[in-house]
Design an enzyme around this catalytic site. Sequence first.
Site, short mmCIF file in Angstrom:
data_model
loop_
_atom_site.label_atom_id
_atom_site.label_comp_id
_atom_site.label_asym_id
_atom_site.label_seq_id
_atom_site.Cartn_x
_atom_site.Cartn_y
_atom_site.Cartn_z
NE ARG A 8 -7.01 5.52 2.40
CZ ARG A 8 -7.89 4.67 2.92
NH1 ARG A 8 -9.12 5.07 3.16
NH2 ARG A 8 -7.54 3.45 3.23
CG ASP B 7 -8.98 -2.78 -4.95
OD1 ASP B 7 -8.86 -1.90 -4.10
OD2 ASP B 7 -9.48 -3.90 -4.70
CE1 TYR C 87 -13.31 -7.38 0.79
CE2 TYR C 87 -11.45 -8.69 0.04
CZ TYR C 87 -11.97 -7.72 0.87
OH TYR C 87 -11.17 -7.08 1.78
NE ARG D 296 -9.31 8.20 -2.22
CZ ARG D 296 -10.37 8.52 -1.49
NH1 ARG D 296 -10.57 9.79 -1.14
NH2 ARG D 296 -11.21 7.60 -1.09
NE ARG E 79 -4.25 -1.40 -0.02
CZ ARG E 79 -5.37 -1.44 0.70
NH1 ARG E 79 -5.57 -0.57 1.63
NH2 ARG E 79 -6.26 -2.37 0.45
#
Length: 341
Positions: free
Chosen positions: A30, A76, A153, A39, A26
């Site tokens: 963020r 992703d 998922y 973003r 990652r």
Amino acid sequence: MALQNDLILRVARGESVERPPVWMMRQAGRYLPEYRAVRARAGSFRNMIANPEFAAEVTLQPIDLMGTDAAIIFSDILVLPEAMGLPYVMEEQRGPVFPEIISGTPDIEKLHLPSASSNLNDTLEAIQIVKEQLSGRVPLLGFAGAPWTIFAYMTEGKGSKTFSRAKAHLYQNPAFAHALLDKITDATIIYLTQQIEAGVDMIQIFDSWAGLLSRDAWLRFSLPYIQKICNAIQGVPKIIFAKGAFYALKELGECDAQVIGLDWNMNPMEAKKQIPGKALQGNLDPCVLYGDEAEIRRQTLQMLSEFEPGKHIVNLGHGIYPDIQPDKARVFLETVKSYRY
Ligand code: CP3
């Protein structure tokens, strides 16, 4: 294009290195104000992935701003279910949500293998742009979710503490579970092959939810599909990161992958014993980066001492958290980069 920094590939190939390479799961995320700015320009996380120029820009940020020894393509793991016909949305504060889920055998029929014109092309195009803009500075990693994690998922529909709906299928209808896992596996092999054709130098398989399963269930419902992918994907080194699979280090080590990722609960000494000779990746607790500089250095050096020289790709034990200060991550990276064998 010859690579100027190929430390990570050399470790994967078993060649000698002067210091361990380091990157962070990652790493495009963020915690970087520059990521948040892109973003905001893109409007959303999904728009960043759908626009190869944005995806390429944030993929390069950790190379330019942090100095990591590898890039990982910004995308992703859930773009694959989307390419199979199961779209998802990313909800603020909540994470990924699938409006429709797979709940039985008839639903599997509705899924298809990725077509030539799928959403995956956005990521494949981003790979080509990144390779060009890197011009050989560091290797580029591609990735995919492990079939069990993608299954979780697709059948649960969202993140969950227990994923009990997904897990129930394994015990109520194992034939359904295997059929869906098979289909996900076939799609994953296609997608990873496309990533390699587009230019990635190495790939990582994320089994983020391995730890939800018992050893027995993981051996039945995850390992065989990871093995099938590893056997099918050749030509670039492979990393398997199965978070929480401390119970199956030996079996992971027997897969056709050059590197096994460790999370911070796994003991490098134990892993060395169970997987002799293989390169390991990891495994600093991401929360160490909340500590002060001295503590980050101490913990990083301690971790380095627990791995075998030349057989170690340094990483965190899972993704970096969004509220980590970039300067703290830099202390971690610099500690590794100034270390010498
Ligand atoms: O820098 C990199 O590592 C490359 C990009 C990357 C992302 N997701 C970007 C991302 C990678 C390799 C992933 C993989 C991924 N995606 C995994 C496996 C890795 C892991 O962490 O175990 C999983 C389980 C997902 C699914 C996913 N994507 C979740 C559960 C979430 C929400 C949680 C969160 O952090 O908000 C995401 C969102 C996501 N993927 C973000 C990023 C940068 C944050 C999105 C944002 O900007 O709001």
